[in-house]
Design a protein around this motif. Sequence first.
Motif, PDB file in Angstrom:
ATOM      1  N   GLN A 298      10.006  10.459   4.117  1.00  0.00           N
ATOM      2  CA  GLN A 298       8.896   9.517   3.988  1.00  0.00           C
ATOM      3  C   GLN A 298       8.565   9.242   2.523  1.00  0.00           C
ATOM      4  O   GLN A 298       8.327   8.101   2.127  1.00  0.00           O
ATOM      5  CB  GLN A 298       7.656  10.062   4.696  1.00  0.00           C
ATOM      6  CG  GLN A 298       7.723  10.006   6.205  1.00  0.00           C
ATOM      7  CD  GLN A 298       6.490  10.648   6.821  1.00  0.00           C
ATOM      8  OE1 GLN A 298       6.231  11.839   6.619  1.00  0.00           O
ATOM      9  NE2 GLN A 298       5.728   9.873   7.557  1.00  0.00           N
TER      10      GLN A 298
ATOM     11  N   ALA B 143      11.160   6.986   1.072  1.00  0.00           N
ATOM     12  CA  ALA B 143      11.099   5.661   1.695  1.00  0.00           C
ATOM     13  C   ALA B 143       9.924   4.850   1.160  1.00  0.00           C
ATOM     14  O   ALA B 143      10.069   3.665   0.829  1.00  0.00           O
ATOM     15  CB  ALA B 143      10.996   5.806   3.211  1.00  0.00           C
ATOM     16  N   TYR B 144       8.750   5.491   1.049  1.00  0.00           N
ATOM     17  CA  TYR B 144       7.573   4.783   0.549  1.00  0.00           C
ATOM     18  C   TYR B 144       7.734   4.411  -0.923  1.00  0.00           C
ATOM     19  O   TYR B 144       7.343   3.313  -1.347  1.00  0.00           O
ATOM     20  CB  TYR B 144       6.319   5.630   0.744  1.00  0.00           C
ATOM     21  CG  TYR B 144       5.794   5.617   2.155  1.00  0.00           C
ATOM     22  CD1 TYR B 144       5.419   4.429   2.774  1.00  0.00           C
ATOM     23  CD2 TYR B 144       5.667   6.799   2.887  1.00  0.00           C
ATOM     24  CE1 TYR B 144       4.945   4.413   4.077  1.00  0.00           C
ATOM     25  CE2 TYR B 144       5.197   6.799   4.187  1.00  0.00           C
ATOM     26  CZ  TYR B 144       4.835   5.600   4.782  1.00  0.00           C
ATOM     27  OH  TYR B 144       4.369   5.593   6.064  1.00  0.00           O
TER      28      TYR B 144
ATOM     29  N   LEU C   3      12.860  -4.447   2.338  1.00  0.00           N
ATOM     30  CA  LEU C   3      11.491  -4.319   2.827  1.00  0.00           C
ATOM     31  C   LEU C   3      11.412  -4.600   4.324  1.00  0.00           C
ATOM     32  O   LEU C   3      10.668  -3.935   5.053  1.00  0.00           O
ATOM     33  CB  LEU C   3      10.579  -5.272   2.054  1.00  0.00           C
ATOM     34  CG  LEU C   3       9.093  -4.893   1.969  1.00  0.00           C
ATOM     35  CD1 LEU C   3       8.910  -3.500   1.377  1.00  0.00           C
ATOM     36  CD2 LEU C   3       8.322  -5.926   1.158  1.00  0.00           C
TER      37      LEU C   3
ATOM     38  N   ALA D 252      10.008   1.505  -1.116  1.00  0.00           N
ATOM     39  CA  ALA D 252       9.318   0.284  -0.679  1.00  0.00           C
ATOM     40  C   ALA D 252       8.442  -0.269  -1.797  1.00  0.00           C
ATOM     41  O   ALA D 252       8.361  -1.491  -1.996  1.00  0.00           O
ATOM     42  CB  ALA D 252       8.484   0.569   0.568  1.00  0.00           C
TER      43      ALA D 252
ATOM     44  N   PHE E  61      12.725  -1.565   6.012  1.00  0.00           N
ATOM     45  CA  PHE E  61      11.704  -0.521   5.934  1.00  0.00           C
ATOM     46  C   PHE E  61      10.631  -0.731   7.005  1.00  0.00           C
ATOM     47  O   PHE E  61      10.199   0.226   7.658  1.00  0.00           O
ATOM     48  CB  PHE E  61      11.052  -0.531   4.548  1.00  0.00           C
ATOM     49  CG  PHE E  61       9.835   0.350   4.431  1.00  0.00           C
ATOM     50  CD1 PHE E  61       9.965   1.711   4.172  1.00  0.00           C
ATOM     51  CD2 PHE E  61       8.553  -0.176   4.589  1.00  0.00           C
ATOM     52  CE1 PHE E  61       8.850   2.529   4.078  1.00  0.00           C
ATOM     53  CE2 PHE E  61       7.436   0.635   4.491  1.00  0.00           C
ATOM     54  CZ  PHE E  61       7.584   1.981   4.230  1.00  0.00           C
TER      55      PHE E  61
ATOM     56  N   HIS F 145       9.649   1.736   9.895  1.00  0.00           N
ATOM     57  CA  HIS F 145       8.244   2.167   9.901  1.00  0.00           C
ATOM     58  C   HIS F 145       7.611   1.955  11.275  1.00  0.00           C
ATOM     59  O   HIS F 145       6.945   2.856  11.811  1.00  0.00           O
ATOM     60  CB  HIS F 145       7.493   1.367   8.834  1.00  0.00           C
ATOM     61  CG  HIS F 145       6.058   1.757   8.669  1.00  0.00           C
ATOM     62  ND1 HIS F 145       5.662   3.024   8.291  1.00  0.00           N
ATOM     63  CD2 HIS F 145       4.905   1.060   8.830  1.00  0.00           C
ATOM     64  CE1 HIS F 145       4.343   3.085   8.225  1.00  0.00           C
ATOM     65  NE2 HIS F 145       3.864   1.902   8.554  1.00  0.00           N
TER      66      HIS F 145
END
Length: 201
Positions: free
Chosen positions: A125, A128-129, A176, A132, A179, A183
């Motif tokens: 996470q 990934a964040y 994005l 992003a 993602f 998400h």
Amino acid sequence: MDAVSKDSKTIHPLWLRLCHWINAVAVLLMIMSGWRIYNASPLFDFHFPKGITLGGWLGGALQWHFAAMWMFGVNGLIYLLMNLMTGQLRRRFWPLSLSTLSSDLKAALRGQLKHADPKHYNMAQKFAYIAAVIAGIVLVISGLVLWKSVQFSYLREALGGYEAARYLHFFAMSFLTFFIVVHLTMVALVPKTLLTIVRGH
């Protein structure tokens, strides 16, 4: 005492929740209108179905895109500043570990990645964040070049030219979008994460 107890249970503060939902609207508008803009001058040999685009025609899509651009840019700046000023960035995303990321990704592929405590992100996470956020920054910078290429000539040259900026913009948007799909899949698998971003706890 009740106020203290409530604060201690807060997972996502109000400012973060507001930024999240404003960003969700802005990104949706930008992606859908961006697909319509792409269709007018595609980079690759495909078009996005008209039914999932926004704006109806190129001029309408540009108006939607520019409006959402300001929402996305200003909201993103507020999000980054608040994360830095409150220490949220350090608490949630530090430390980083590539070895832990590798084991988390393997666990995720086996369907065994745990997310028991919403207050703490696992390494997958975190990366990934952060990725992003970086993609969002690339979108803004490359978008400025595409919007005002002459005025932002220094950015245009730094990105390798106008055409290079188009490709960067497209690939950042694609990441994005990917993602967001992942998400939403994770939210479906762990529904309580949706509650925390709505009510804060």
